[in-house]
Design an enzyme around this catalytic site. Structure first.
Site, PDB file in Angstrom:
ATOM      1  N   ARG A  73       0.705  -1.444   0.053  1.00  0.00           N
ATOM      2  CA  ARG A  73      -0.015   0.197  -0.049  1.00  0.00           C
ATOM      3  C   ARG A  73       1.011   1.375   0.051  1.00  0.00           C
ATOM      4  NH1 ARG A  73      -1.962   0.578   4.325  1.00  0.00           N
ATOM      5  NH2 ARG A  73      -1.308  -1.095   5.369  1.00  0.00           N
ATOM      6  N   TYR A 212      -1.067  -3.736  -7.005  1.00  0.00           N
ATOM      7  CA  TYR A 212      -1.004  -4.454  -5.694  1.00  0.00           C
ATOM      8  C   TYR A 212      -2.351  -4.182  -5.080  1.00  0.00           C
ATOM      9  CZ  TYR A 212      -0.264  -5.255  -0.876  1.00  0.00           C
ATOM     10  OH  TYR A 212      -0.344  -5.841   0.330  1.00  0.00           O
ATOM     11  N   LYS A 221      -9.632  -2.576   1.533  1.00  0.00           N
ATOM     12  CA  LYS A 221      -9.194  -1.569   2.470  1.00  0.00           C
ATOM     13  C   LYS A 221     -10.150  -0.128   2.123  1.00  0.00           C
ATOM     14  CE  LYS A 221      -6.391  -3.210   4.992  1.00  0.00           C
ATOM     15  NZ  LYS A 221      -6.012  -4.707   5.381  1.00  0.00           N
ATOM     16  N   HIS A 241     -10.746  -2.728  11.380  1.00  0.00           N
ATOM     17  CA  HIS A 241      -9.538  -3.375  10.959  1.00  0.00           C
ATOM     18  C   HIS A 241      -9.289  -4.673  11.857  1.00  0.00           C
ATOM     19  CE1 HIS A 241      -5.052  -3.515   9.106  1.00  0.00           C
ATOM     20  NE2 HIS A 241      -5.902  -4.210   8.694  1.00  0.00           N
ATOM     21  N   SER A 263      -1.440  -3.676  10.143  1.00  0.00           N
ATOM     22  CA  SER A 263      -0.942  -4.618   9.044  1.00  0.00           C
ATOM     23  C   SER A 263       0.364  -5.336   9.451  1.00  0.00           C
ATOM     24  CB  SER A 263      -0.733  -3.736   7.706  1.00  0.00           C
ATOM     25  OG  SER A 263      -1.999  -3.225   7.547  1.00  0.00           O
ATOM     26  N   CYS A 265       0.652  -7.508  11.667  1.00  0.00           N
ATOM     27  CA  CYS A 265       0.920  -7.740  13.118  1.00  0.00           C
ATOM     28  C   CYS A 265       0.128  -8.884  13.694  1.00  0.00           C
ATOM     29  CB  CYS A 265       0.961  -6.326  14.039  1.00  0.00           C
ATOM     30  SG  CYS A 265       1.791  -5.115  13.618  1.00  0.00           S
ATOM     31  N   GLY A 266      -0.295  -9.623  13.069  1.00  0.00           N
ATOM     32  CA  GLY A 266      -0.706 -11.055  13.517  1.00  0.00           C
ATOM     33  C   GLY A 266      -2.239 -11.196  13.379  1.00  0.00           C
ATOM     34  N   ASN A 269      -2.986 -14.722  11.657  1.00  0.00           N
ATOM     35  CA  ASN A 269      -2.155 -15.836  12.335  1.00  0.00           C
ATOM     36  C   ASN A 269      -3.388 -16.109  13.584  1.00  0.00           C
ATOM     37  OD1 ASN A 269       0.440 -17.101  11.808  1.00  0.00           O
ATOM     38  ND2 ASN A 269       0.484 -15.213  11.137  1.00  0.00           N
ATOM     39  N   ASP A 288      -9.265 -10.002   8.865  1.00  0.00           N
ATOM     40  CA  ASP A 288      -8.888  -8.468   8.456  1.00  0.00           C
ATOM     41  C   ASP A 288      -9.857  -7.528   8.822  1.00  0.00           C
ATOM     42  OD1 ASP A 288      -6.406  -7.229   7.340  1.00  0.00           O
ATOM     43  OD2 ASP A 288      -7.584  -6.739   5.812  1.00  0.00           O
ATOM     44  N   ARG A 380       2.463 -12.004  -0.717  1.00  0.00           N
ATOM     45  CA  ARG A 380       1.092 -12.416   0.073  1.00  0.00           C
ATOM     46  C   ARG A 380       0.292 -13.683  -0.741  1.00  0.00           C
ATOM     47  NH1 ARG A 380      -1.543  -8.611   3.899  1.00  0.00           N
ATOM     48  NH2 ARG A 380       0.111  -7.515   4.248  1.00  0.00           N
ATOM     49  N   GLY A 507       0.356 -20.477  18.212  1.00  0.00           N
ATOM     50  CA  GLY A 507      -0.675 -21.173  19.041  1.00  0.00           C
ATOM     51  C   GLY A 507      -0.586 -21.251  20.433  1.00  0.00           C
TER      52      GLY A 507
HETATM   53  N1  LIG Z   1       6.561 -13.635  17.070  1.00  0.00           N
HETATM   54  C1  LIG Z   1       5.343 -13.721  16.528  1.00  0.00           C
HETATM   55  N2  LIG Z   1       4.928 -13.414  15.116  1.00  0.00           N
HETATM   56  C2  LIG Z   1       3.695 -13.407  14.874  1.00  0.00           C
HETATM   57  C3  LIG Z   1       2.729 -13.802  15.672  1.00  0.00           C
HETATM   58  N3  LIG Z   1       1.679 -13.675  14.874  1.00  0.00           N
HETATM   59  C4  LIG Z   1       1.949 -13.433  13.684  1.00  0.00           C
HETATM   60  N4  LIG Z   1       3.228 -13.230  13.664  1.00  0.00           N
HETATM   61  C5  LIG Z   1       4.156 -12.817  12.208  1.00  0.00           C
HETATM   62  O1  LIG Z   1       3.590 -11.767  11.997  1.00  0.00           O
HETATM   63  C6  LIG Z   1       3.589 -11.359  10.594  1.00  0.00           C
HETATM   64  C7  LIG Z   1       2.153 -11.134  10.002  1.00  0.00           C
HETATM   65  O2  LIG Z   1       1.361 -11.805  10.555  1.00  0.00           O
HETATM   66  P1  LIG Z   1      -0.271 -11.909   9.988  1.00  0.00           P
HETATM   67  O3  LIG Z   1      -0.942 -12.706  10.945  1.00  0.00           O
HETATM   68  O4  LIG Z   1      -0.254 -12.002   8.622  1.00  0.00           O
HETATM   69  O5  LIG Z   1      -0.769 -10.261  10.083  1.00  0.00           O
HETATM   70  P2  LIG Z   1      -1.937  -9.464   9.884  1.00  0.00           P
HETATM   71  O6  LIG Z   1      -2.226  -8.503  10.849  1.00  0.00           O
HETATM   72  O7  LIG Z   1      -3.147 -10.557   9.152  1.00  0.00           O
HETATM   73  O8  LIG Z   1      -1.357  -8.488   8.493  1.00  0.00           O
HETATM   74  P3  LIG Z   1      -2.120  -8.087   7.310  1.00  0.00           P
HETATM   75  O9  LIG Z   1      -2.656  -8.891   6.234  1.00  0.00           O
HETATM   76  O10 LIG Z   1      -1.054  -6.854   6.631  1.00  0.00           O
HETATM   77  O11 LIG Z   1      -3.426  -7.089   7.858  1.00  0.00           O
HETATM   78  C8  LIG Z   1       3.741 -12.769   9.996  1.00  0.00           C
HETATM   79  O12 LIG Z   1       5.211 -12.747   9.598  1.00  0.00           O
HETATM   80  C9  LIG Z   1       3.620 -13.720  11.067  1.00  0.00           C
HETATM   81  O13 LIG Z   1       4.448 -14.870  11.121  1.00  0.00           O
HETATM   82  C10 LIG Z   1       2.987 -14.197  17.123  1.00  0.00           C
HETATM   83  O14 LIG Z   1       2.062 -14.399  17.744  1.00  0.00           O
HETATM   84  N5  LIG Z   1       4.283 -13.932  17.327  1.00  0.00           N
HETATM   85  O1  LIG Z   2      -4.192  -3.964   2.214  1.00  0.00           O
HETATM   86  C1  LIG Z   2      -3.237  -4.773   2.250  1.00  0.00           C
HETATM   87  O2  LIG Z   2      -2.447  -4.477   1.490  1.00  0.00           O
HETATM   88  C2  LIG Z   2      -3.179  -5.941   3.096  1.00  0.00           C
HETATM   89  C3  LIG Z   2      -3.374  -5.794   4.325  1.00  0.00           C
HETATM   90  O3  LIG Z   2      -4.491  -6.442   4.873  1.00  0.00           O
HETATM   91  C4  LIG Z   2      -3.129  -4.637   5.204  1.00  0.00           C
HETATM   92  O4  LIG Z   2      -2.265  -3.987   4.680  1.00  0.00           O
HETATM   93  O5  LIG Z   2      -3.864  -4.506   6.161  1.00  0.00           O
HETATM   94 MN   LIG Z   3      -4.856  -6.444   6.999  1.00  0.00          MN
END
Ligand SMILES: Nc1nc2c(ncn2[C@@H]2O[C@H](COP(=O)(O)OP(=O)(O)OP(=O)(O)O)[C@@H](O)[C@H]2O)c(=O)[nH]1
Ligand SMILES: O=C([O-])CC(=O)C(=O)O
Ligand SMILES: [Mn+2]
Length: 595
Positions: A73, A212, A221, A241, A263, A265-266, A269, A288, A380, A507
């Site tokens: 972005r 992108y 978004k 978000h 974004s 930050c987890g 996951n 998301d 991605r 986990g």
């Molecule tokens: N150390 C650690 N890293 C984490 C954890 N959860 C996620 N990550 C890492 O943080 C990064 C982003 O995690 P995502 O879960 O994809 O983050 P998101 O908030 O969905 O990201 P966007 O799609 O950009 O909104 C990845 O590289 C993960 O492996 C956690 O609990 N601990």
């Molecule tokens: O919008 C994007 O490019 C991917 C995303 O989920 C974020 O950045 O929060």
């Molecule tokens: Mn996101």
């Protein structure tokens, strides 16, 4: 389908106007069928935008590499064009709507020459919702069409549901790379000039120059957050978000939790968490975006408006996010800017042991000895959420799920403890409004810089951020306190002196969720600290967990927090008179507690 099967006059007029302006070779009305998807991806393979992966390993899946300048972005080029500059507030770029439309109309003139212009009718959220939220994206990118098919409900069913007069968000996108007669196309067309513009008053989105995802899949978004946050302000709901999960404890008690983390930050996951504690179950509703409204019972109900996952690839592996790996193993995925193996699979950092040789995201030959990572840090995967083995049946319910707890979280090496509970709604809004996080590769710019990111919405609030936090405060008054979700602040990313994570995360985060559910039940020990209610180390279930310095992960160091105070004050000052007085009062109370 290329003949418009619609009697929606306004839509037909708009499509014709855009075609007259952008001068495409042809207009394609997208029907959303399997056939259409196959045809488009075949075409994209032919033009070199997509590479088909080995069907044995990755059924119906594709690998894309973007132009190296078009990977994230672009917040600098993102604009909120409200009629009144003051409405965009201190956190958005603003240009007057007329002026922006003049500038962009000049860019759009002839911009689709040599290309097809696709018309994508889509719906954010279930089509059988009481008030379905429609959009139509016009784009000259087949990659966008294929991705929108994964990320949204789109096609003929939506066009039919729109009838002849449904309201919809007009979303216009061009990669800004017309093909002159005699010229060949490139695999990833885009322009050096980029604009991601939003017109909240007229509910329009104009995007130019980037292919992108976050800049081009306009349902995500641009609509579901920036435009929807304005609708939500006007109509008394929340467009956030946030991930959404359903958590079932071993005794069968169900809780729904939403979580806002910036974004990368987890969110994805946590949304797919595979619990390390026996007997616990976590099911996925969204990863998301959450649209949340108060129900007649005073509770806050959340819906995930998307139908796919657009997740960060690096760090996703069998030990960190097995459910994402299982979702991807079912195929139908588009991978962008990851590496490709010699036998037609994909690989990225964090997936496990690297193969001896790869083609990196830049197209270069890569070996484990290479200096650069094989995959872009913001590479991605895009995959249908329906393939997620942990998808909760409630995902399909247009009424959504009642939210018991909201988590705010960021990426902080220091200061912020693993978890803290807000004292009440207003204190929780304060925690959200002052949320801070280190910047990531999800947006162009420097990585690792701490910035304030209110409710993880800094780049996504479609109006004045002060009005946005006021909206949160006022919604807290619209329901009885007992019905409101409890608010928590989490940080999975605190580090020790050697730079290692203090908490194992992934986990193991179920251990934190367990404490949170205990707090919802009125159980679970907590220490009243200056920043909120924090569990003593003994309150976190560590059964089966290898030695972890919980003391350090949970520490609230008054010294570190005093250092935050001037930063928070400076942040609040940016809101001017728009900042609700109760948030200044919360800051004063924090100062007093810190001494
Ligand atoms: N150390 C650690 N890293 C984490 C954890 N959860 C996620 N990550 C890492 O943080 C990064 C982003 O995690 P995502 O879960 O994809 O983050 P998101 O908030 O969905 O990201 P966007 O799609 O950009 O909104 C990845 O590289 C993960 O492996 C956690 O609990 N601990
Ligand atoms: O919008 C994007 O490019 C991917 C995303 O989920 C974020 O950045 O929060
Ligand atoms: Mn996101």
């Amino acid at each position: 389908m290329s003949a418009p099967a619609t009697g929606h006059r306004d839509l037909l007029t708009w499509v014709q106007q855009v075609a007259d302006l952008t001068m495409p070779d042809r207009i394609v009305w997208c029907d959303g069928s399997d056939d259409e998807y196959r045809r488009l991806t075949d075409e994209l393979v032919e033009t070199g935008t997509l590479v088909r992966l080995d069907p044995g390993r990755r059924p119906a899946s594709f690998w894309a590499r973007t132009d190296p300048s078009d990977v994230a972005r672009v917040e600098e080029r993102t604009f909120i064009c409200s009629p009144d500059e003051a409405d965009a507030g201190p956190t958005n770029n603003w240009v007057a709507p007329d002026e922006m439309k003049r500038t962009m109309t000049a860019l759009y003139r002839g911009a689709m020459r040599g290309r097809a212009m696709y018309v994508i009718p889509f719906c954010m959220g279930p089509l059988d919702a009481e008030d379905p939220k429609f959009g139509v994206e016009i784009t000259d990118s087949a990659y966008v069409v294929a991705s929108m098919r994964i990320m949204t409900r789109m096609g003929t069913a939506v066009l039919e549901a729109m009838g002849t007069d449904a309201e919809y968000v007009r979303a216009l996108h061009s990669v800004g790379a017309p093909i002159e007669p005699g010229d060949a196309d490139v695999p990833w067309p885009c322009s050096r000039t980029k604009y991601i513009s939003h017109f909240p008053q007229t509910r329009e989105i104009w995007s130019y120059g980037s292919g992108y995802g976050g800049n081009s899949l306009l349902g995500k978004k641009c609509y579901a957050l920036r435009i929807a946050s304005v609708l939500a302000r006007d109509e008394g709901w929340l467009a956030e978000h946030m991930l959404i999960i359903k958590v079932t404890s071993p005794d069968g008690r169900v809780r729904h939790i939403a979580g806002a983390f910036p974004s990368a930050c987890g969110k994805t996951n946590l949304a797919m968490l595979d619990p390390a504690l026996p007997g616990w179950k976590v099911e996925t509703i969204g990863d998301d975006i959450a649209w949340m409204r108060f129900g007649p019972d005073g509770r806050l109900y959340a819906v995930n408006p998307e139908s796919g996952l657009f997740g960060v690839a690096p760090g996703t592996g069998w030990t960190t996010n097995a459910n994402a790996m299982r979702t991807l193993a079912r195929g139908n995925a588009i991978f962008t800017n990851v590496a490709r193996t010699d036998d037609g699979d994909v690989w990225w950092e964090g997936m496990g042991d690297p193969p001896a040789h790869l083609t990196s995201w830049t197209g270069a030959s890569w070996t484990p000895g290479s200096d650069e990572p094989s995959s872009h840090p913001n590479s991605r995967f895009c995959v249908p959420i329906g393939q997620c083995p942990t998808l909760a049946p409630e995902y399909h319910d247009p009424r959504g799920v009642p939210i018991d707890a909201i988590l705010f979280g960021g990426r902080r090496k220091t200061t912020v403890p693993l978890v803290a509970e807000a004292r009440d709604w207003n204190h929780g809004v304060y925690l959200g409004a002052t949320l801070s996080s280190e910047t990531t590769a999800a947006a162009a710019g420097e990585v690792g810089v701490v910035r304030r990111d209110p409710m993880a919405m800094l780049p996504f609030i479609g109006y004045h951020a002060g009005d946005y936090v006021s909206h949160w405060i006022s919604l807290g008054k619209s329901a009885p306190a007992a019905a409101l979700p409890k608010i928590f602040y989490v940080n999975w990313f605190r580090r020790d002196e050697d730079g290692g994570f203090l908490w194992p995360g992934f986990g193991e985060n179920i251990r934190v969720l367990k404490w949170i559910t205990e707090r919802l039940d009125g159980r679970g020990a907590a220490v009243d600290t200056p920043i909120g209610l924090v569990p003593p180390p003994s309150a976190i279930d560590v059964s089966g967990l290898p030695a972890t310095d919980l003391e350090a992960a949970l520490r609230v160091d008054p010294e570190e927090w005093r250092a935050e105070l001037p930063l928070i004050t400076e942040w609040f000052e940016r809101f001017g008179t728009k900042l609700p007085a109760v948030l200044w009062a919360e800051l004063d109370a924090l100062k007093a507690r810190l001494g």
